[in-house]
Design an enzyme around this catalytic site. Structure first.
Site, PDB file in Angstrom:
ATOM      1  N   ARG A  69      42.700  59.914  15.055  1.00 22.20           N
ATOM      2  CA  ARG A  69      43.008  59.017  13.950  1.00 22.20           C
ATOM      3  C   ARG A  69      42.775  57.582  14.412  1.00 22.20           C
ATOM      4  O   ARG A  69      43.405  57.119  15.368  1.00 22.20           O
ATOM      5  CB  ARG A  69      44.461  59.207  13.505  1.00 22.20           C
ATOM      6  N   GLU A 158      51.501  52.839   6.818  1.00 21.45           N
ATOM      7  CA  GLU A 158      52.824  52.218   6.771  1.00 21.45           C
ATOM      8  C   GLU A 158      52.917  51.009   5.846  1.00 21.45           C
ATOM      9  O   GLU A 158      53.218  49.890   6.276  1.00 21.45           O
ATOM     10  CB  GLU A 158      53.254  51.800   8.186  1.00 21.45           C
ATOM     11  N   ASN A 280      54.773  58.915   9.803  1.00 25.59           N
ATOM     12  CA  ASN A 280      54.977  58.295  11.104  1.00 25.59           C
ATOM     13  C   ASN A 280      56.476  58.262  11.385  1.00 25.59           C
ATOM     14  O   ASN A 280      57.241  57.722  10.583  1.00 25.59           O
ATOM     15  CB  ASN A 280      54.422  56.871  11.142  1.00 25.59           C
ATOM     16  N   TYR A 282      59.499  57.426  14.383  1.00 21.13           N
ATOM     17  CA  TYR A 282      59.892  56.897  15.682  1.00 21.13           C
ATOM     18  C   TYR A 282      61.382  57.069  15.964  1.00 21.13           C
ATOM     19  O   TYR A 282      61.762  57.429  17.066  1.00 21.13           O
ATOM     20  CB  TYR A 282      59.484  55.425  15.803  1.00 21.13           C
ATOM     21  N   GLU A 341      51.773  59.614  13.385  1.00 23.67           N
ATOM     22  CA  GLU A 341      52.155  58.814  14.552  1.00 23.67           C
ATOM     23  C   GLU A 341      53.497  59.308  15.057  1.00 23.67           C
ATOM     24  O   GLU A 341      54.428  59.522  14.278  1.00 23.67           O
ATOM     25  CB  GLU A 341      52.296  57.319  14.235  1.00 23.67           C
TER      26      GLU A 341
END
Length: 432
Positions: A69, A158, A280, A282, A341
Site C-alpha cells: 500500500r 484517514e 487503521n 493504533y 495500517e
C-alpha cells in the site's frame, strides 16, 4: 487470497519534491514554515524513494509480502491540482507498479494521503466544495494510466486525522486552527471519495475502498457525564466518516454546533457501494466528561499498559474490540475489512518491542468475527513522521537519513519468518 502487506505514504518517503515537474503540496509549505515541524525537518529528501524505489521493492520481495500500500502524490501528477497532467509524475508510478507486479506484489495505491496541492489549498482546500470535483478528476487521470495493473484502489487515508489535525487544530498541514468549524472538511472529503469512486469505476477499477482511522472509545467511568462524552467522541472520530459511507446518513452532530453543508444527492454519492473498508488502528482512546475549554469531552491517559516511543498505549485486544464493534454497529452493511495500517514507533535495530506489538495485534485481529481480507504493517521504512520529523521510527527497515542506507530490523526478519510459516498467506481465524 489474504493480503499481507506493508504501507507507506508519498510525502513521507519519496523526496524529490522539485523534480520532474512536481508541484508544491501543503506539506512542503507547512514543513518549511518555522516552528511547524520538530527541529525544522522537511520531506525534501525523506527516504529518497523516488530514486531508490527498486531497492525498496526488493526489500518487500525479501520480506515475502504479497501486497504494498503506497500513496500517489497528487501534486506530482497534477502540479496545481487541476488542469495539465504531469506525464513525468505518472511515469514514476507506472514504473513502480511494473516493478511490484514483476515481483508478484499487488499494488494498492491510495489517492490522497494528506499532500494536497498547495494551489488548491490557496483556493480554500477541503473547505472548498470544488476540491471534491478536482479530486475526482485526478482519480480519473491516475486510473486511466494504471487500472490495467492495479486491481484495488483506496480513495482517502484517514480523513478524520486530516480534518482534525490539519484544519481543526493546526498541528498538521495546512495548519488551520478552526476547531469544530473544520467540520465541512469532513463532508467535502467524503464527497470527494464518492465522486472519485464513480470515476474509478468508470475507468474499470475492480475494487474501491476508503481507509478510516478508528479507535475503541472507552469512557473514563460509568458516570452519565463520562458516558455522554465518550459517545460524543465516538461520533466524531468513528461514526462521522463511517456512517455516511456505509449507511448513507450522518450521525447526530448537534453537539458540535456546526452544520454540515449537505446538498441534494450528496449522501447518495458518498454512499457508493464499496468492495472493502480500510481500517487503521493504533490504540484505544479514553474519554471523560466536558473539558471546560469548550470541548464536549476530555482525553484521559490509559494507564497500566506499555507505551511506544511515541507514548501511545499498546493495547492489542483493542483491535479485536474495534472490529467486533464495527460488525455489531453496521451488520450486513459492513463490507470486507482490511487492516490498512497497524504499527508502532521504537528505536534500534533489535526492535523486540515491535515484534511483540505485531504478534499481539495479528493474534487479536484473528479473533475478530468479521470478514477480514488483509493486514498491512505501518511502515516498510523509517520515514518523515509528519510534525515529528524524523524522530519517530515506524519502519521494519532502518533508514540512515544521512546516507540513505537501508538496514532490515529484527522485526523485518521476524515478519519474513512468520509469512513463510503462514500457509498460502491466508489468515487463520479462530471463528472459521
Amino acid at each position: 487470497m489474504f493480503l499481507w502487506g506493508t504501507a507507506t505514504a508519498s510525502y513521507q518517503i519519496e523526496g524529490a519534491v522539485t523534480e520532474d515537474g512536481r508541484g508544491p503540496s501543503v506539506w512542503d509549505t507547512f514543513s518549511h514554515t518555522p516552528g511547524k515541524v520538530r527541529d525544522g525537518h522537511t520531506g525534501d529528501v525523506a527516504c529518497d524513494h523516488y530514486h531508490r524505489y527498486l531497492e525498496d521493492v526488493a526489500l518487500m520481495a525479501g520480506l515475502g509480502v504479497n501486497a504494498y500500500r503506497f500513496s500517489i502524490a497528487w501534486p506530482r501528477v497534477m502540479p496545481t491540482g487541476a488542469g495539465p497532467v504531469n506525464q513525468a509524475g505518472l511515469d514514476f508510478y507506472d514504473r513502480l507498479v511494473d516493478a511490484l507486479c514483476e515481483r508478484g506484489i499487488a499494488p494498492v495505491p491510495t489517492l490522497f494521503h494528506w499532500d494536497l496541492p498547495q494551489a488548491l489549498e490557496d483556493e480554500g482546500g477541503w473547505l472548498n466544495r470544488d476540491t471534491s470535483r478536482r479530486f475526482a478528476d485526478y482519480a480519473a487521470v491516475v486510473a486511466e494510466r494504471l487500472t490495467d495493473r492495479v486491481h484495488m484502489w483506496i480513495t482517502l487515508n484517514e480523513p478524520f486525522v486530516h480534518m482534525v489535525e490539519g484544519y481543526g487544530l493546526g498541528i498538521h498541514a495546512p495548519g488551520r486552527a478552526l476547531m469544530f468549524d473544520a467540520l465541512p472538511v469532513a463532508h467535502h472529503q467524503l464527497l470527494g471519495h464518492g465522486l472519485a469512486t464513480q470515476a474509478l469505476r468508470a475507468a474499470g477499477a475492480e475494487q474501491v475502498l476508503i481507509t478510516n482511522n478508528c479507535t475503541p472509545v472507552w469512557p473514563a467511568s460509568g458516570s452519565p457525564e463520562d458516558l455522554a462524552a465518550a459517545e460524543t467522541y465516538d461520533i466524531l472520530h468513528n461514526r462521522l466518516f463511517n456512517d455516511p459511507v456505509l449507511t448513507g446518513a450522518y450521525p447526530d452532530l448537534s453537539a458540535f454546533g456546526v452544520e454540515i453543508p449537505v446538498r441534494p444527492g450528496d449522501l447518495e454519492t458518498i454512499a457508493q457501494p464499496l468492495d472493502g473498508l480500510g481500517i487503521n488502528y493504533y490504540n484505544p482512546t479514553r474519554i471523560g466528561g466536558p473539558a471546560g475549554d469548550g470541548l464536549p469531552f476530555r482525553f484521559e491517559e490509559i494507564s497500566g499498559v506499555p507505551t511506544t516511543a511515541f507514548g501511545w498505549p499498546v493495547v492489542p485486544d483493542g483491535l479485536r474490540e474495534l472490529l467486533d464493534s464495527l460488525k455489531a454497529r453496521y451488520g450486513d452493511a459492513l463490507p470486507p475489512v482490511y487492516i490498512t495500517e497497524n504499527g508502532c514507533s521504537y528505536d534500534g535495530l533489535d526492535d523486540q518491542e515491535r515484534i511483540a506489538y505485531l504478534d499481539g495485534h495479528i493474534t487479536a485481529m484473528r479473533q475478530a468475527d468479521v470478514d477480514l481480507r488483509g493486514y498491512f504493517v505501518w511502515s516498510l521504512l523509517d520515514n518523515f513522521e509528519w510534525a515529528e520529523g524524523y524522530h519517530q521510527r515506524f519502519g521494519l527497515v532502518h533508514v540512515d537519513f544521512e546516507t540513505q542506507q537501508r538496514t532490515p530490523k529484527a522485526s523485518y526478519h521476524w515478519l519474513r519468518k512468520f509469512l513463510e510459516a503462514t500457509d498460502t498467506l491466508e489468515v487463520q481465524s479462530t471463528d472459521t
